[in-house]
Design a protein around this motif. Sequence first.
Motif, PDB file in Angstrom:
ATOM      1  N   ILE A  43       0.811  -1.214   0.000  1.00  0.00           N
ATOM      2  CA  ILE A  43       0.000   0.000   0.000  1.00  0.00           C
ATOM      3  C   ILE A  43       0.844   1.263   0.000  1.00  0.00           C
ATOM      4  O   ILE A  43       0.318   2.356  -0.067  1.00  0.00           O
ATOM      5  N   ILE A  44       2.146   1.114   0.080  1.00  0.00           N
ATOM      6  CA  ILE A  44       3.023   2.281   0.103  1.00  0.00           C
ATOM      7  C   ILE A  44       3.938   2.237  -1.114  1.00  0.00           C
ATOM      8  O   ILE A  44       4.342   1.177  -1.557  1.00  0.00           O
ATOM      9  N   ARG A  45       4.213   3.396  -1.676  1.00  0.00           N
ATOM     10  CA  ARG A  45       5.057   3.488  -2.871  1.00  0.00           C
ATOM     11  C   ARG A  45       6.530   3.520  -2.483  1.00  0.00           C
ATOM     12  O   ARG A  45       6.882   3.936  -1.388  1.00  0.00           O
ATOM     13  N   ASN A  46       7.388   3.099  -3.419  1.00  0.00           N
ATOM     14  CA  ASN A  46       8.830   3.131  -3.169  1.00  0.00           C
ATOM     15  C   ASN A  46       9.320   4.543  -2.872  1.00  0.00           C
ATOM     16  O   ASN A  46      10.193   4.733  -2.032  1.00  0.00           O
ATOM     17  N   SER A  47       8.786   5.540  -3.564  1.00  0.00           N
ATOM     18  CA  SER A  47       9.228   6.916  -3.326  1.00  0.00           C
ATOM     19  C   SER A  47       8.914   7.339  -1.894  1.00  0.00           C
ATOM     20  O   SER A  47       9.724   7.995  -1.233  1.00  0.00           O
ATOM     21  N   GLU A  48       7.747   6.941  -1.391  1.00  0.00           N
ATOM     22  CA  GLU A  48       7.378   7.277  -0.018  1.00  0.00           C
ATOM     23  C   GLU A  48       8.225   6.484   0.982  1.00  0.00           C
ATOM     24  O   GLU A  48       8.655   7.021   2.003  1.00  0.00           O
ATOM     25  N   LEU A  49       8.481   5.233   0.669  1.00  0.00           N
ATOM     26  CA  LEU A  49       9.287   4.403   1.547  1.00  0.00           C
ATOM     27  C   LEU A  49      10.715   4.936   1.642  1.00  0.00           C
ATOM     28  O   LEU A  49      11.300   4.997   2.729  1.00  0.00           O
ATOM     29  N   LEU A  50      11.276   5.353   0.521  1.00  0.00           N
ATOM     30  CA  LEU A  50      12.626   5.926   0.545  1.00  0.00           C
ATOM     31  C   LEU A  50      12.637   7.209   1.376  1.00  0.00           C
ATOM     32  O   LEU A  50      13.567   7.449   2.147  1.00  0.00           O
ATOM     33  N   TYR A  51      11.582   8.023   1.269  1.00  0.00           N
ATOM     34  CA  TYR A  51      11.479   9.245   2.075  1.00  0.00           C
ATOM     35  C   TYR A  51      11.464   8.894   3.567  1.00  0.00           C
ATOM     36  O   TYR A  51      12.175   9.498   4.380  1.00  0.00           O
ATOM     37  N   ILE A  52      10.649   7.907   3.931  1.00  0.00           N
ATOM     38  CA  ILE A  52      10.542   7.507   5.335  1.00  0.00           C
ATOM     39  C   ILE A  52      11.890   7.016   5.853  1.00  0.00           C
ATOM     40  O   ILE A  52      12.324   7.378   6.948  1.00  0.00           O
ATOM     41  N   HIS A  53      12.577   6.216   5.061  1.00  0.00           N
ATOM     42  CA  HIS A  53      13.871   5.702   5.519  1.00  0.00           C
ATOM     43  C   HIS A  53      14.930   6.797   5.571  1.00  0.00           C
ATOM     44  O   HIS A  53      15.858   6.726   6.365  1.00  0.00           O
ATOM     45  N   THR A  54      14.800   7.800   4.742  1.00  0.00           N
ATOM     46  CA  THR A  54      15.752   8.905   4.765  1.00  0.00           C
ATOM     47  C   THR A  54      15.542   9.794   5.983  1.00  0.00           C
ATOM     48  O   THR A  54      16.489  10.204   6.641  1.00  0.00           O
ATOM     49  N   GLY A  73      -7.564  21.009   5.003  1.00  0.00           N
ATOM     50  CA  GLY A  73      -7.598  21.024   3.544  1.00  0.00           C
ATOM     51  C   GLY A  73      -6.281  20.746   2.849  1.00  0.00           C
ATOM     52  O   GLY A  73      -6.234  20.648   1.626  1.00  0.00           O
ATOM     53  N   LYS A  74      -5.168  20.623   3.595  1.00  0.00           N
ATOM     54  CA  LYS A  74      -3.884  20.336   2.950  1.00  0.00           C
ATOM     55  C   LYS A  74      -3.892  18.906   2.416  1.00  0.00           C
ATOM     56  O   LYS A  74      -4.323  17.988   3.089  1.00  0.00           O
ATOM     57  N   GLN A  75      -3.413  18.724   1.192  1.00  0.00           N
ATOM     58  CA  GLN A  75      -3.435  17.417   0.542  1.00  0.00           C
ATOM     59  C   GLN A  75      -2.133  16.654   0.754  1.00  0.00           C
ATOM     60  O   GLN A  75      -1.059  17.195   0.574  1.00  0.00           O
ATOM     61  N   TYR A  76      -2.226  15.418   1.155  1.00  0.00           N
ATOM     62  CA  TYR A  76      -1.103  14.503   1.236  1.00  0.00           C
ATOM     63  C   TYR A  76      -1.422  13.318   0.333  1.00  0.00           C
ATOM     64  O   TYR A  76      -2.575  13.046   0.031  1.00  0.00           O
ATOM     65  N   SER A  77      -0.427  12.604  -0.076  1.00  0.00           N
ATOM     66  CA  SER A  77      -0.644  11.390  -0.848  1.00  0.00           C
ATOM     67  C   SER A  77      -1.609  10.496  -0.079  1.00  0.00           C
ATOM     68  O   SER A  77      -1.438  10.263   1.113  1.00  0.00           O
ATOM     69  N   GLU A  78      -2.627  10.007  -0.744  1.00  0.00           N
ATOM     70  CA  GLU A  78      -3.604   9.147  -0.070  1.00  0.00           C
ATOM     71  C   GLU A  78      -2.941   7.901   0.511  1.00  0.00           C
ATOM     72  O   GLU A  78      -3.281   7.458   1.599  1.00  0.00           O
ATOM     73  N   VAL A  79      -1.985   7.350  -0.203  1.00  0.00           N
ATOM     74  CA  VAL A  79      -1.299   6.158   0.279  1.00  0.00           C
ATOM     75  C   VAL A  79      -0.504   6.474   1.538  1.00  0.00           C
ATOM     76  O   VAL A  79      -0.588   5.766   2.541  1.00  0.00           O
ATOM     77  N   TYR A  80       0.244   7.569   1.512  1.00  0.00           N
ATOM     78  CA  TYR A  80       1.061   7.967   2.659  1.00  0.00           C
ATOM     79  C   TYR A  80       0.163   8.275   3.854  1.00  0.00           C
ATOM     80  O   TYR A  80       0.420   7.854   4.984  1.00  0.00           O
ATOM     81  N   GLN A  81      -0.919   8.985   3.591  1.00  0.00           N
ATOM     82  CA  GLN A  81      -1.883   9.349   4.619  1.00  0.00           C
ATOM     83  C   GLN A  81      -2.467   8.096   5.271  1.00  0.00           C
ATOM     84  O   GLN A  81      -2.494   7.961   6.490  1.00  0.00           O
ATOM     85  N   MET A  82      -2.914   7.158   4.447  1.00  0.00           N
ATOM     86  CA  MET A  82      -3.534   5.943   4.964  1.00  0.00           C
ATOM     87  C   MET A  82      -2.523   5.120   5.759  1.00  0.00           C
ATOM     88  O   MET A  82      -2.822   4.621   6.839  1.00  0.00           O
TER      89      MET A  82
END
Length: 196
Positions: A43-54, A73-82
């Motif tokens: 459910i998480i993208r590689n780009s988000e996972l790399l950000y988290i690990h960084t 009202g600020k938008q975050y990636s739905e995947v990252y948010q979830m």
Amino acid sequence: MVNCTVDTIFDGVPELLEALRELQSNEVMVGIPEAKSSRKKEIIRNSELLYIHTHGIRKKAMREEMQLEMDGGKQYSEVYQMYLQEHGSPLWASPPRPVLEPAIEHSKDWIAEQLGKAAQSALDGDVKGVRDGLHKAGQVAENAAKDWFTNPANGWAPNSPETIKLKGSNKPLIDTDQLRKAITHVVRRKGVSGND
């Protein structure tokens, strides 16, 4: 007294200018393009996972602040948010393990050598040489980032005992190898989000 005139003939001015424009108008990007960062059955993208690990996982106070911003009202990636809202911080025991910046810093001389070749091609009026040089610099940076996962110079702590039990390995960020394989480079026009 002798009169002397010197004629200089240089017909390559248009090519020189075109090659210099090519060098100036492009940039090399290294990382994981979000559009190509899906992970199989995750459910998480590689780009988000790399950000988290960084940067490490966010503390509870930061997640609460994020929730207030989303409610406002600020938008975050739905995947990252979830992922963050449903699972909290399952990676809290995992320290930040940056990849891109330290890998590129570690290989900066070799990358600079390739960029120097691109610049020399520009001075030679060789547009193709500029493009090739930029791609070679990107490839060197991409390979450095991929190598960083197993490079002893990364200084990463081994996995926690709990993670070792789950993965069967003490090597951080090496499991399916999807994250490492997702790192790539693109040469693109400055200010444009497409690839060359």
